[in-house]
Design an enzyme around this catalytic site. Structure first.
Site, PDB file in Angstrom:
ATOM      1  N   ARG A 158      -2.676  -6.074   2.421  1.00 48.67           N
ATOM      2  CA  ARG A 158      -1.289  -6.329   1.975  1.00 48.67           C
ATOM      3  C   ARG A 158      -0.862  -5.140   1.125  1.00 48.67           C
ATOM      4  O   ARG A 158      -0.954  -5.168  -0.078  1.00 48.67           O
ATOM      5  CB  ARG A 158      -1.236  -7.637   1.175  1.00 48.67           C
ATOM      6  CG  ARG A 158       0.125  -8.155   0.862  1.00 48.67           C
ATOM      7  CD  ARG A 158       0.866  -7.366  -0.219  1.00 48.67           C
ATOM      8  NE  ARG A 158       0.552  -7.699  -1.580  1.00 48.67           N
ATOM      9  CZ  ARG A 158       0.586  -6.809  -2.598  1.00 48.67           C
ATOM     10  NH1 ARG A 158       0.883  -5.538  -2.400  1.00 48.67           N
ATOM     11  NH2 ARG A 158       0.299  -7.177  -3.817  1.00 48.67           N
TER      12      ARG A 158
ATOM     13  N   TYR B  73       3.062   7.672  -6.180  1.00 47.60           N
ATOM     14  CA  TYR B  73       2.941   6.219  -6.363  1.00 47.60           C
ATOM     15  C   TYR B  73       4.123   5.600  -5.622  1.00 47.60           C
ATOM     16  O   TYR B  73       4.696   6.224  -4.715  1.00 47.60           O
ATOM     17  CB  TYR B  73       2.912   5.969  -7.884  1.00 47.60           C
ATOM     18  CG  TYR B  73       2.586   4.567  -8.316  1.00 47.60           C
ATOM     19  CD1 TYR B  73       1.422   3.931  -7.893  1.00 47.60           C
ATOM     20  CD2 TYR B  73       3.437   3.878  -9.182  1.00 47.60           C
ATOM     21  CE1 TYR B  73       1.127   2.637  -8.316  1.00 47.60           C
ATOM     22  CE2 TYR B  73       3.144   2.589  -9.605  1.00 47.60           C
ATOM     23  CZ  TYR B  73       1.986   1.970  -9.157  1.00 47.60           C
ATOM     24  OH  TYR B  73       1.701   0.694  -9.571  1.00 47.60           O
TER      25      TYR B  73
ATOM     26  N   GLU C 257      -7.042  -4.302  -5.480  1.00 49.09           N
ATOM     27  CA  GLU C 257      -5.645  -3.942  -5.277  1.00 49.09           C
ATOM     28  C   GLU C 257      -5.196  -4.253  -3.863  1.00 49.09           C
ATOM     29  O   GLU C 257      -5.869  -3.878  -2.891  1.00 49.09           O
ATOM     30  CB  GLU C 257      -5.502  -2.424  -5.551  1.00 49.09           C
ATOM     31  CG  GLU C 257      -4.086  -1.941  -5.675  1.00 49.09           C
ATOM     32  CD  GLU C 257      -3.382  -2.472  -6.927  1.00 49.09           C
ATOM     33  OE1 GLU C 257      -3.920  -2.336  -8.023  1.00 49.09           O
ATOM     34  OE2 GLU C 257      -2.268  -3.007  -6.774  1.00 49.09           O
ATOM     35  N   ASP C 258      -4.074  -4.905  -3.766  1.00 50.92           N
ATOM     36  CA  ASP C 258      -3.407  -5.113  -2.484  1.00 50.92           C
ATOM     37  C   ASP C 258      -4.278  -5.803  -1.436  1.00 50.92           C
ATOM     38  O   ASP C 258      -4.325  -5.394  -0.261  1.00 50.92           O
ATOM     39  CB  ASP C 258      -2.801  -3.796  -1.970  1.00 50.92           C
ATOM     40  CG  ASP C 258      -1.589  -3.391  -2.819  1.00 50.92           C
ATOM     41  OD1 ASP C 258      -1.352  -4.019  -3.874  1.00 50.92           O
ATOM     42  OD2 ASP C 258      -0.884  -2.446  -2.423  1.00 50.92           O
TER      43      ASP C 258
ATOM     44  N   ASP D 224      -5.336  -6.450 -10.019  1.00 49.83           N
ATOM     45  CA  ASP D 224      -4.120  -5.868 -10.584  1.00 49.83           C
ATOM     46  C   ASP D 224      -2.872  -6.636 -10.155  1.00 49.83           C
ATOM     47  O   ASP D 224      -1.959  -6.856 -10.955  1.00 49.83           O
ATOM     48  CB  ASP D 224      -4.047  -4.412 -10.122  1.00 49.83           C
ATOM     49  CG  ASP D 224      -2.853  -3.677 -10.683  1.00 49.83           C
ATOM     50  OD1 ASP D 224      -2.532  -3.900 -11.864  1.00 49.83           O
ATOM     51  OD2 ASP D 224      -2.257  -2.876  -9.940  1.00 49.83           O
ATOM     52  N   ASP D 225      -2.824  -7.065  -8.899  1.00 46.97           N
ATOM     53  CA  ASP D 225      -1.612  -7.730  -8.394  1.00 46.97           C
ATOM     54  C   ASP D 225      -1.413  -9.090  -9.041  1.00 46.97           C
ATOM     55  O   ASP D 225      -0.281  -9.498  -9.308  1.00 46.97           O
ATOM     56  CB  ASP D 225      -1.678  -7.854  -6.867  1.00 46.97           C
ATOM     57  CG  ASP D 225      -1.758  -6.492  -6.230  1.00 46.97           C
ATOM     58  OD1 ASP D 225      -0.786  -5.735  -6.351  1.00 46.97           O
ATOM     59  OD2 ASP D 225      -2.806  -6.157  -5.657  1.00 46.97           O
TER      60      ASP D 225
ATOM     61  N   LYS E 144      -3.043   4.798  -7.338  1.00 48.81           N
ATOM     62  CA  LYS E 144      -3.313   4.059  -8.585  1.00 48.81           C
ATOM     63  C   LYS E 144      -4.238   4.887  -9.480  1.00 48.81           C
ATOM     64  O   LYS E 144      -4.072   4.928 -10.702  1.00 48.81           O
ATOM     65  CB  LYS E 144      -3.978   2.711  -8.277  1.00 48.81           C
ATOM     66  CG  LYS E 144      -3.060   1.711  -7.584  1.00 48.81           C
ATOM     67  CD  LYS E 144      -2.310   0.837  -8.575  1.00 48.81           C
ATOM     68  CE  LYS E 144      -1.315  -0.081  -7.875  1.00 48.81           C
ATOM     69  NZ  LYS E 144      -0.481  -0.863  -8.785  1.00 48.81           N
TER      70      LYS E 144
ATOM     71  N   ASN F 143       7.874  -4.028  -3.846  1.00 46.83           N
ATOM     72  CA  ASN F 143       7.752  -2.611  -3.506  1.00 46.83           C
ATOM     73  C   ASN F 143       7.501  -2.439  -2.010  1.00 46.83           C
ATOM     74  O   ASN F 143       7.022  -3.364  -1.368  1.00 46.83           O
ATOM     75  CB  ASN F 143       6.559  -2.010  -4.270  1.00 46.83           C
ATOM     76  CG  ASN F 143       6.761  -2.085  -5.764  1.00 46.83           C
ATOM     77  OD1 ASN F 143       7.814  -1.765  -6.273  1.00 46.83           O
ATOM     78  ND2 ASN F 143       5.722  -2.519  -6.475  1.00 46.83           N
TER      79      ASN F 143
HETATM   80  N1  LIG Z   1       6.255  -4.623  -9.406  1.00 47.57           N
HETATM   81  C1  LIG Z   1       4.955  -4.798  -9.411  1.00 47.57           C
HETATM   82  O1  LIG Z   1       4.237  -4.386 -10.344  1.00 47.57           O
HETATM   83  C2  LIG Z   1       4.301  -5.513  -8.284  1.00 47.57           C
HETATM   84  C3  LIG Z   1       4.980  -5.810  -7.151  1.00 47.57           C
HETATM   85  N2  LIG Z   1       4.357  -6.464  -6.123  1.00 47.57           N
HETATM   86  C4  LIG Z   1       5.130  -6.698  -4.911  1.00 47.57           C
HETATM   87  O2  LIG Z   1       5.294  -8.072  -4.716  1.00 47.57           O
HETATM   88  C5  LIG Z   1       5.400  -8.330  -3.344  1.00 47.57           C
HETATM   89  C6  LIG Z   1       4.550  -9.536  -3.005  1.00 47.57           C
HETATM   90  O3  LIG Z   1       3.204  -9.275  -3.287  1.00 47.57           O
HETATM   91  P1  LIG Z   1       2.125 -10.452  -3.112  1.00 47.57           P
HETATM   92  O4  LIG Z   1       2.467 -11.608  -3.957  1.00 47.57           O
HETATM   93  O5  LIG Z   1       0.793  -9.875  -3.310  1.00 47.57           O
HETATM   94  O6  LIG Z   1       2.334 -10.793  -1.582  1.00 47.57           O
HETATM   95  P2  LIG Z   1       1.982 -12.086  -0.794  1.00 47.57           P
HETATM   96  O7  LIG Z   1       2.032 -11.724   0.630  1.00 47.57           O
HETATM   97  O8  LIG Z   1       0.720 -12.676  -1.351  1.00 47.57           O
HETATM   98  O9  LIG Z   1       3.171 -13.107  -1.116  1.00 47.57           O
HETATM   99  C7  LIG Z   1       4.470 -12.993  -0.651  1.00 47.57           C
HETATM  100  C8  LIG Z   1       5.184 -14.315  -0.918  1.00 47.57           C
HETATM  101  O10 LIG Z   1       6.555 -14.160  -0.620  1.00 47.57           O
HETATM  102  C9  LIG Z   1       6.979 -15.290   0.109  1.00 47.57           C
HETATM  103  N3  LIG Z   1       8.107 -14.971   0.979  1.00 47.57           N
HETATM  104  C10 LIG Z   1       8.089 -14.286   2.138  1.00 47.57           C
HETATM  105  N4  LIG Z   1       9.326 -14.266   2.673  1.00 47.57           N
HETATM  106  C11 LIG Z   1      10.123 -14.936   1.821  1.00 47.57           C
HETATM  107  C12 LIG Z   1      11.503 -15.268   1.839  1.00 47.57           C
HETATM  108  N5  LIG Z   1      12.296 -14.870   2.830  1.00 47.57           N
HETATM  109  N6  LIG Z   1      11.997 -15.978   0.821  1.00 47.57           N
HETATM  110  C13 LIG Z   1      11.199 -16.366  -0.196  1.00 47.57           C
HETATM  111  N7  LIG Z   1       9.890 -16.081  -0.260  1.00 47.57           N
HETATM  112  C14 LIG Z   1       9.358 -15.374   0.738  1.00 47.57           C
HETATM  113  C15 LIG Z   1       5.767 -15.715   0.904  1.00 47.57           C
HETATM  114  O11 LIG Z   1       5.875 -17.075   1.311  1.00 47.57           O
HETATM  115  C16 LIG Z   1       4.677 -15.480  -0.114  1.00 47.57           C
HETATM  116  O12 LIG Z   1       4.569 -16.619  -0.920  1.00 47.57           O
HETATM  117  C17 LIG Z   1       5.049  -7.051  -2.622  1.00 47.57           C
HETATM  118  O13 LIG Z   1       6.219  -6.426  -2.179  1.00 47.57           O
HETATM  119  C18 LIG Z   1       4.416  -6.188  -3.682  1.00 47.57           C
HETATM  120  O14 LIG Z   1       4.686  -4.824  -3.509  1.00 47.57           O
HETATM  121  C19 LIG Z   1       3.069  -6.891  -6.208  1.00 47.57           C
HETATM  122  C20 LIG Z   1       2.338  -6.601  -7.319  1.00 47.57           C
HETATM  123  C21 LIG Z   1       2.889  -5.855  -8.418  1.00 47.57           C
HETATM  124  C1  LIG Z   2       2.728  -2.276  -7.774  1.00 49.86           C
HETATM  125  C2  LIG Z   2       1.788  -2.986  -6.955  1.00 49.86           C
HETATM  126  O1  LIG Z   2       0.638  -3.147  -7.339  1.00 49.86           O
HETATM  127  C3  LIG Z   2       2.196  -3.538  -5.697  1.00 49.86           C
HETATM  128  O2  LIG Z   2       3.367  -3.431  -5.330  1.00 49.86           O
HETATM  129  O3  LIG Z   2       1.342  -4.099  -5.005  1.00 49.86           O
HETATM  130 MG   LIG Z   3      -0.642  -3.758  -5.787  1.00 54.21          MG
END
Ligand SMILES: NC(=O)C1=CN([C@@H]2O[C@H](COP(=O)(O)OP(=O)(O)OC[C@H]3O[C@@H](n4cnc5c(N)ncnc54)[C@H](O)[C@@H]3O)[C@@H](O)[C@H]2O)C=CC1
Ligand SMILES: CC(=O)C(=O)O
Ligand SMILES: [Mg+2]
Length: 604
Positions: A183, A130, A272-273, A295-296, A201, A446
């Site tokens: 993504r 993962y 997902e993603d 999930d996201d 997952k 991540n």
């Molecule tokens: N810990 C967890 O369980 C999860 C973590 N994530 C992580 O969250 C991250 C984002 O995922 P999503 O929202 O789906 O992506 P996304 O691409 O939909 O959104 C990213 C956002 O970050 C903003 N952004 C980009 N550069 C930036 C900067 N320099 N300063 C401030 N904001 C900035 C963008 O404008 C956008 O609004 C990924 O790295 C993903 O791995 C996502 C889901 C679950």
């Molecule tokens: C953990 C997860 O779903 C993500 O980083 O997109």
């Molecule tokens: Mg995800």
């Protein structure tokens, strides 16, 4: 929901359950001889007893000595430990991929043994199958590819999916994780290479929720990629065309969803993603038609909210103080907006105020800075969370993270931006001036290199009293003098397995907000006060099966409350409705698959 009395109950020590691992009944196999040895669902390698070798036409196809499951297990772990020793000093990426390869080879050969070592060593192996290693695997998929896993539906398969779905060899599928690769974690568009994410997952589903590996299906919807490097890569294994857009794109997803539900009407599909626009659009499009969730958006929201509520408790504040917490969310994508929506709903319920009033404590920042109603081309998805500049006292549209942190002095700084290191030294130092004596920093992006800050930097610059959580694992931080900075893993893996399993066993045809909120509430109330006071917000990953059983039970009971639970196999809706909470948890636990060798019975 968000009934404070429920949280008070957490002071009562909860007896951690271990679920029965009774020997399963016989398993019917329609193959014989070498075909069984080449099928990881049934293969036992050298573990086939002699009588079974006779029955299944295996005599002579294996070395004569029968090796017990325990010996096979030890043999694998010894090889793994040797690999660790032999790769010492090599670059981290090389070691991580070597570890992934040895696990993947076992996965390809013998799933029973693979899932047993995964379950028993989940803390050690989760970071390999993962996040973070799965990200590296996706990036290097073309080179690592040896044999396919899951199904691939491409834009070229339009019109064929209804028949293609019958190419999957298992008669029943319960859980599907679907991506279009647009993504992948914080790594962007990885096209077909994103298949590693559904695989990872679903490995967590098997390990945490005990969904049988014969009933899972990782799926890649390959509609092209906009990643120029991949399009130019000779070895790229996906469609070499730009991504489909608009109705063309949606017609592919529609066809896939229809095909899946024609063959397995009760299969659950976890999206997902997906890039944000399709994540929201597909959720809106399918959530009232199919048993699915994103999930996201939704899993992440519940995990983050549980962590935010835990942070309030860790500050020694009553939970009701959540309504007063100032929270800055950095990242206005599918994950960040999902978190905001759920957190605002929780505040509104707790405070008994409108969602508009509940928003006042929250600040949203994206790549262009603080999101306000002054913004030109304000993204409609972010618009409900945009600040009115008249309420800002000195901050303006597009203010930077440091400006917002200095001005707002938030209790919580939460990153879901996908940008590694944006909580830099200056930002972290500014968090020292938080209005809270124990500010919380959630670097949830991540994989590890995309985390907004490292654990070490967070404790170094923001102070030893912070509460810290990250999406990918970091080691706890040694603060000296016997003090430890605890690192929490705020990852949706604490929720999605329970959401899937609880929905499945309830027999609900939809996954509602009520069911998702029950999942979040359950996780939030899981931790005992003694842990929370040390800054430990989430249970150890070693207890992921117990957590998942509790979350699954909460989801199932919410489905019952909403009159959606139709029952599963021979357990009808009335029986589900009559179960106590304890009985529901037991029921969930009883239905978790556990990897032991079943006697194989051949049937033509
Ligand atoms: N810990 C967890 O369980 C999860 C973590 N994530 C992580 O969250 C991250 C984002 O995922 P999503 O929202 O789906 O992506 P996304 O691409 O939909 O959104 C990213 C956002 O970050 C903003 N952004 C980009 N550069 C930036 C900067 N320099 N300063 C401030 N904001 C900035 C963008 O404008 C956008 O609004 C990924 O790295 C993903 O791995 C996502 C889901 C679950
Ligand atoms: C953990 C997860 O779903 C993500 O980083 O997109
Ligand atoms: Mg995800």
């Amino acid at each position: 929901m968000w009934n404070l009395a429920r949280f008070a109950a957490t002071a009562v020590a909860r007896s951690r359950r271990r679920f029965s691992t009774a020997i399963p009944g016989p398993c019917i196999v329609h193959k014989r001889g070498a075909d069984i040895l080449h099928d990881p669902w049934f293969n036992k390698d050298t573990g086939f007893p002699l009588t079974e070798r006779d029955r299944l036409g295996l005599r002579g196809l294996l070395p004569p000595r029968v090796i017990s499951f325990e010996q096979q297990y030890d043999r694998f772990m010894n090889s793994y430990r040797s690999l660790e020793k032999n790769t010492q000093g090599q670059p981290d990426k090389v070691v991580a991929l070597a570890k992934w390869r040895i696990l993947n080879r076992l996965h390809d050969r013998n799933e029973t043994l693979y899932y047993r070592v995964l379950i028993d060593n989940i803390r050690e192996f989760a970071p390999i199958i993962y996040t973070p290693t799965v990200g590296l695997v996706c990036q290097n998929y073309s080179g690592l590819f040896r044999r396919p896993r899951g199904m691939y539906f491409s834009a070229k398969d339009k019109g064929e999916m209804m028949s293609m779905i019958y190419n999957w060899p298992a008669p029943q599928v319960d859980m599907i994780v679907l991506t279009d690769g647009s993504r992948i974690l914080g790594l962007g568009d990885l096209g077909v290479q994103g298949i590693g994410i559904p695989i990872g997952k679903l490995d967590i589903y098997v390990a945490a929720a005990g969904i049988s590996p014969q009933r899972i299906l990782p799926v890649m919807l390959d509609v092209g990629t906009n990643n120029q490097k991949l399009l130019e890569d000779r070895l790229y294994l996906g469609l070499r065309q730009p991504r489909l857009e608009g109705e063309e794109y949606l017609s592919i997803v529609d066809e896939f969803m229809e095909a899946v539900h024609a063959r397995w009407p009760k299969a659950i599909v976890q999206f997902e993603d997906f890039q944000m626009k399709w994540a929201f659009e597909t959720l809106e499009r399918y959530q009232k038609r199919f048993c699915m969730f994103n999930d996201d958006i939704q899993g992440t929201a519940g995990v983050a909210l549980a962590g935010l509520l835990g942070s309030v408790r860790a500050q020694g504040r009553p939970l009701s103080d959540f309504v007063n917490q100032k929270i800055v969310v950095v990242g206005a994508g599918s994950a960040g907006l999902g978190v905001l929506k759920m957190a605002i709903q929780a505040v509104s319920k707790m405070a008994g105020c409108s969602e508009t009033a509940a928003k006042s404590q929250f600040y949203l920042i994206d790549k262009d800075g603080l999101v306000t109603t002054d913004r030109n081309n304000l993204d409609p998805a972010a618009a409900p969370f945009a600040k009115n500049p008249t309420d800002l006292e000195g901050l303006t549209e597009g203010a930077s993270i440091i400006e917002v942190v200095r001005k707002v002095r938030p209790h919580v700084l939460l990153g879901l931006s996908g940008v590694g290191g944006i909580f830099n030294e200056e930002v972290l130092k500014a968090m020292k001036e938080s209005v809270s004596a124990k500010p919380a920093i959630f670097a949830m992006s991540n994989p590890t290199m995309n985390a907004e800050c490292t654990a070490i930097d967070a404790f170094k610059h923001a102070g030893e009293d912070i509460i810290f959580a990250s999406g990918s694992p970091f080691e706890n931080v040694d603060l000296g003098n016997g003090k430890v900075g605890h690192v929490n893993q705020a990852n949706n893996m604490y929720l999605f397995p329970g959401i899937g399993l609880g929905s499945l066993l309830s027999g609900a045809r939809l996954i509602t907000n009520g069911m998702l909120q029950a999942a979040a509430e359950c996780l939030a109330s899981y931790m005992l006060e003694e842990d929370i006071s040390k800054g430990i917000l989430y249970p150890s990953i070693n207890s992921i099966r117990d957590v998942t059983a509790e979350v699954g039970a909460a989801v199932l009971q919410a489905a019952v409350e909403e009159d959606l639970a139709e029952g599963h196999v021979d357990v009808g809706p009335k029986e589900l409705a009559n179960m106590t909470k304890e009985e529901t948890v037991e029921y969930i636990g009883r239905n978790m698959w556990y990897p032991v060798y079943s006697p194989l019975v051949h049937e033509k």
